[in-house]
Design an enzyme around this catalytic site. Structure first.
Site, PDB file in Angstrom:
ATOM      1  CG  HIS A  99      -1.822   1.231   1.240  1.00 55.72           C
ATOM      2  ND1 HIS A  99      -3.059   1.249   0.623  1.00 55.72           N
ATOM      3  CD2 HIS A  99      -1.641   2.468   1.787  1.00 55.72           C
ATOM      4  CE1 HIS A  99      -3.610   2.442   0.783  1.00 55.72           C
ATOM      5  NE2 HIS A  99      -2.768   3.198   1.486  1.00 55.72           N
ATOM      6  CB  CYS A 100       1.946   3.480  -2.582  1.00 54.74           C
ATOM      7  SG  CYS A 100       2.998   4.932  -2.849  1.00 54.74           S
ATOM      8  CB  VAL A 101       1.235   6.673   2.379  1.00 55.99           C
ATOM      9  CG1 VAL A 101       0.976   5.570   3.380  1.00 55.99           C
ATOM     10  CG2 VAL A 101       2.732   6.969   2.277  1.00 55.99           C
TER      11      VAL A 101
END
Length: 345
Positions: free
Chosen positions: A180-182
């Site tokens: 998951h890429c913020v």
């Protein structure tokens, strides 16, 4: 010395930001994450409990719940960098003879990067639903090491296909889950990994190109003003040759915003270059970052070094179970696999 003090603060802030990302991005075993844990354990007894609670809720909100904070930060940094480049560097470069084509390349890269950024943020990463669940079970076979057959997601109540994972931030299971890429506020999975890789490369090239133009402008300034052959009077009243530190201080005092922007761009370039190389390596061996982190410390369960039994299969811990050759691995990134439909006679 003022310059060294400001530079030290700058480095400290950058390292603190990296440590926070390492600790709260889900991979807490990184060296900087462990260093931050140690530092937190030392200073926590001296910090009021209410302040600790506020910090915890803030970090949880930033890194463990979907939000647009990093999207806005991403856009703010771009506005600041391109604003400074357009306002000061662009004009200086034109006066020093830099071609207009070279100066327009950063804006072309910005348009390309913005399009890829939009695709990373908006495209579905490969969400598993009841409608596509049955077909996705047929895409990859289980390696019975990282992915076991018959395991059910406790949240989605669906049997997990091989290489899938439930994202606790997005609250969904994702096909071929990577991470998951913020920064894009989205999961990276089978359906958007190609956009993410191109996005990383575009940001890296963009930062490198602006850094080169800025560094060339500062170098031309040093050469044209004769700083390399200059002298100054030190505190003892003696004449000293202007060395590298003196030149850097002079540039910092003359162009403070440009020097800080250049330092930021160099930092971003090397950080993203390393991160891009890591993800390109994973793409070449057909492995996700989730599988890479989960596979650390795992050995082939068919091999028994104490008994001398070694498996005769093509298992290779450095390539992974799903390695099919470099060209096919890259093809799988840009054209995600679909379940094979058997023809009925």
């Amino acid at each position: 010395m003022d310059f060294l003090s400001l530079f030290g603060i700058y480095v400290a802030v950058v390292l603190t930001c990296i440590a926070l990302v390492c600790k709260y991005s889900g991979h807490q075993q990184t060296p900087l994450g462990r260093l931050l844990d140690t530092f937190t354990g030392v200073v926590s007894p001296w910090i009021p409990q209410c302040f600790q609670s506020i910090c915890y809720r803030t970090m949880h909100r930033l890194f463990h719940q979907r939000n647009n904070c990093f999207l806005y930060l991403h856009l703010l940094l771009e506005v600041v960098v391109y604003g400074e480049f357009t306002y000061e560097v662009f004009g200086f470069c034109l006066d020093m003879g830099t071609s207009s084509v070279s100066l327009c390349i950063p804006y072309v890269l910005l348009a390309l990067k913005s399009y890829l950024f939009y695709l990373c943020c908006s495209r579905d990463p490969g969400t598993l639903t009841k409608a596509n669940h049955t077909t996705q079970l047929k895409v990859y076979q289980y390696d019975e090491k990282l992915f076991q057959q018959g395991v059910r997601c406790s949240t989605c109540q669906l049997v997990k296909p091989a290489r899938s994972k439930h994202c606790r931030v997005c609250n969904r299971c994702v096909q071929r889950f990577d991470h998951h890429c913020v920064w894009v506020n989205n999961c990276i999975g089978a359906q958007n990994i190609r956009y993410f890789l191109l996005y990383l490369l575009s940001v890296c090239v963009m930062a490198g190109d602006i850094a080169v133009l800025t560094a060339d402008m500062l170098l031309q300034t040093v050469l044209r003003t004769g700083l390399l052959h200059a002298h100054y009077i030190d505190e003892q009243g003696e004449q000293q040759h202007a060395g590298p530190l003196f030149i850097i201080q002079h540039l910092f005092l003359t162009f403070p915003r440009i020097v800080f922007m250049l330092g930021f761009l160099v930092f971003v370039f090397f950080l993203l270059a390393g991160y891009s190389m890591f993800h390109m390596y994973l793409a070449l061996i057909n492995q996700t970052s989730n599988e890479w982190f989960k596979g650390k410390g795992h050995n082939c369960q068919h091999c028994h070094p104490h008994t001398g039994h070694n498996c005769q299969t093509s298992y290779n811990p450095f390539r992974g179970f799903y390695h099919r050759g470099i060209l096919k691995n890259l093809g799988e990134i840009f054209w995600p696999l679909c379940p094979v439909q058997k023809k009925e006679n």
